[in-house]
Design an enzyme around this catalytic site. Structure first.
Site, PDB file in Angstrom:
ATOM      1  N   GLU A  99       6.117 -15.152 -77.449  1.00 16.28           N
ATOM      2  CA  GLU A  99       7.199 -14.604 -78.279  1.00 16.28           C
ATOM      3  C   GLU A  99       6.616 -13.778 -79.420  1.00 16.28           C
ATOM      4  OE1 GLU A  99       9.901 -13.596 -78.855  1.00 16.28           O
ATOM      5  OE2 GLU A  99      11.559 -14.992 -78.745  1.00 16.28           O
ATOM      6  N   ASP A 100       7.432 -12.904 -79.949  1.00 15.67           N
ATOM      7  CA  ASP A 100       6.987 -12.135 -81.115  1.00 15.67           C
ATOM      8  C   ASP A 100       7.120 -12.950 -82.402  1.00 15.67           C
ATOM      9  OD1 ASP A 100       9.784 -12.095 -81.009  1.00 15.67           O
ATOM     10  OD2 ASP A 100       9.980  -9.958 -81.435  1.00 15.67           O
ATOM     11  N   ASP A 103      12.124 -17.593 -85.657  1.00 15.17           N
ATOM     12  CA  ASP A 103      12.824 -17.519 -86.930  1.00 15.17           C
ATOM     13  C   ASP A 103      13.706 -18.770 -87.052  1.00 15.17           C
ATOM     14  OD1 ASP A 103      13.810 -16.302 -89.279  1.00 15.17           O
ATOM     15  OD2 ASP A 103      15.316 -15.155 -88.205  1.00 15.17           O
ATOM     16  N   PHE A 152      12.122  -9.806 -93.528  1.00 17.63           N
ATOM     17  CA  PHE A 152      12.322  -9.154 -92.240  1.00 17.63           C
ATOM     18  C   PHE A 152      11.200  -8.155 -92.010  1.00 17.63           C
ATOM     19  CE2 PHE A 152      14.122  -6.740 -88.821  1.00 17.63           C
ATOM     20  CZ  PHE A 152      14.749  -7.727 -88.079  1.00 17.63           C
ATOM     21  N   ARG A 165       8.957  -0.280 -83.445  1.00 15.28           N
ATOM     22  CA  ARG A 165       8.126  -1.141 -82.590  1.00 15.28           C
ATOM     23  C   ARG A 165       6.714  -0.577 -82.415  1.00 15.28           C
ATOM     24  NH1 ARG A 165      11.570  -4.920 -80.063  1.00 15.28           N
ATOM     25  NH2 ARG A 165      13.628  -4.164 -79.479  1.00 15.28           N
TER      26      ARG A 165
HETATM   27  P1  IMP Z   1      15.496 -16.867 -83.677  1.00 11.40           P
HETATM   28  O1  IMP Z   1      16.346 -17.151 -82.466  1.00 11.40           O
HETATM   29  O2  IMP Z   1      16.299 -16.867 -84.943  1.00 11.40           O
HETATM   30  O3  IMP Z   1      14.263 -17.733 -83.775  1.00 11.40           O
HETATM   31  O4  IMP Z   1      15.068 -15.368 -83.581  1.00 11.40           O
HETATM   32  C1  IMP Z   1      14.090 -14.943 -82.757  1.00 11.40           C
HETATM   33  C2  IMP Z   1      14.265 -13.457 -82.479  1.00 11.40           C
HETATM   34  O5  IMP Z   1      14.891 -12.780 -83.557  1.00 11.40           O
HETATM   35  C3  IMP Z   1      12.923 -12.818 -82.314  1.00 11.40           C
HETATM   36  O6  IMP Z   1      12.499 -12.833 -80.971  1.00 11.40           O
HETATM   37  C4  IMP Z   1      13.167 -11.409 -82.842  1.00 11.40           C
HETATM   38  O7  IMP Z   1      13.614 -10.591 -81.805  1.00 11.40           O
HETATM   39  C5  IMP Z   1      14.255 -11.552 -83.858  1.00 11.40           C
HETATM   40  N1  IMP Z   1      13.721 -11.616 -85.242  1.00 11.40           N
HETATM   41  C6  IMP Z   1      13.719 -12.667 -86.086  1.00 11.40           C
HETATM   42  N2  IMP Z   1      13.139 -12.360 -87.253  1.00 11.40           N
HETATM   43  C7  IMP Z   1      12.751 -11.068 -87.141  1.00 11.40           C
HETATM   44  C8  IMP Z   1      12.056 -10.166 -88.038  1.00 11.40           C
HETATM   45  O8  IMP Z   1      11.664 -10.464 -89.165  1.00 11.40           O
HETATM   46  N3  IMP Z   1      11.835  -8.913 -87.549  1.00 11.40           N
HETATM   47  C9  IMP Z   1      12.221  -8.524 -86.296  1.00 11.40           C
HETATM   48  N4  IMP Z   1      12.841  -9.326 -85.444  1.00 11.40           N
HETATM   49  C10 IMP Z   1      13.118 -10.590 -85.861  1.00 11.40           C
HETATM   50 MG    MG Z   2      12.443 -10.974 -79.707  1.00 10.75          MG
END
Ligand code: IMP
Ligand code: MG
Length: 175
Positions: A99-100, A103, A152, A165
């Protein structure tokens, strides 16, 4: 993008060094496995995935899954939509999700639960970035590149409304 108002959080060089360390850790962990199925989560992980797999000295198979967790916003909708699923069966396979960023944890929690149902031999998560302060669902990735504050960020595969990106480094987006 590298000049204000975009503040650099992680340089391309810092990222390269950490990705190499992660590759070595993963290589050590799966040394005795016959093969490893690496599942990259699109789109955000594609740059990290490409660099990481070249630092893994094992027989790997690459699979891609495409999910959408955010619309155009910088806040989680709490919704995960699978746009493209795996092309192979992962039963009895060693599986590593790439994963990238984690969050709230909702995306990875959903994905891990969904892949676990397919009965892999093991399932681990490697994320480049972790924002532990934002967690809503309890998930702890086995491999974390960097813990970052609640900001962010974009670049190195991460986007805001599909843009930025292609930045080689990771910067804080001034929203
Ligand atoms: P989660 O489901 O809230 O954990 O979010 C995960 C996804 O939200 C990641 O795979 C990203 O695509 C996006 N995301 C969350 N935080 C960021 C950020 O700071 N920058 C860019 N994408 C984010
Ligand atoms: Mg993502």
């Amino acid at each position: 993008m590298s000049t204000p108002p975009y503040e650099e959080l992680l340089s391309a060089d810092q990222i390269r060094r950490r990705v190499s360390e992660l590759g070595h850790e993963i290589t050590d962990r799966y040394r005795s496995a016959e093969s490893l199925v690496v599942v990259g989560i699109l789109k955000g992980s594609f740059v990290f995935l490409a660099d990481l797999i070249r630092q893994i000295d094992l027989t790997v198979e690459i699979e891609l899954m495409s999910v959408m967790s955010y619309g155009e916003a910088t806040k989680s909708s709490g919704h995960v939509r699978v746009l493209m699923d795996l092309q192979r069966d992962i039963q009895y396979q060693e599986v590593l999700i790439v994963e990238d960023i984690v969050d709230t944890g909702r995306t990875i929690a959903y994905l891990a639960a969904s892949l676990r149902q397919r009965n892999p031999a093991s399932l681990s998560v490697c994320t480049l970035l972790d924002k532990p302060s934002k967690r809503e669902v309890e998930v702890t990735p086995e491999y974390i590149g960097f813990e970052i504050p609640d900001q962010f960020v974009v670049g190195y595969g991460l986007d805001h409304a599909q843009k930025h990106r292609n930045l080689p480094n990771i910067v804080v987006l001034d929203t």
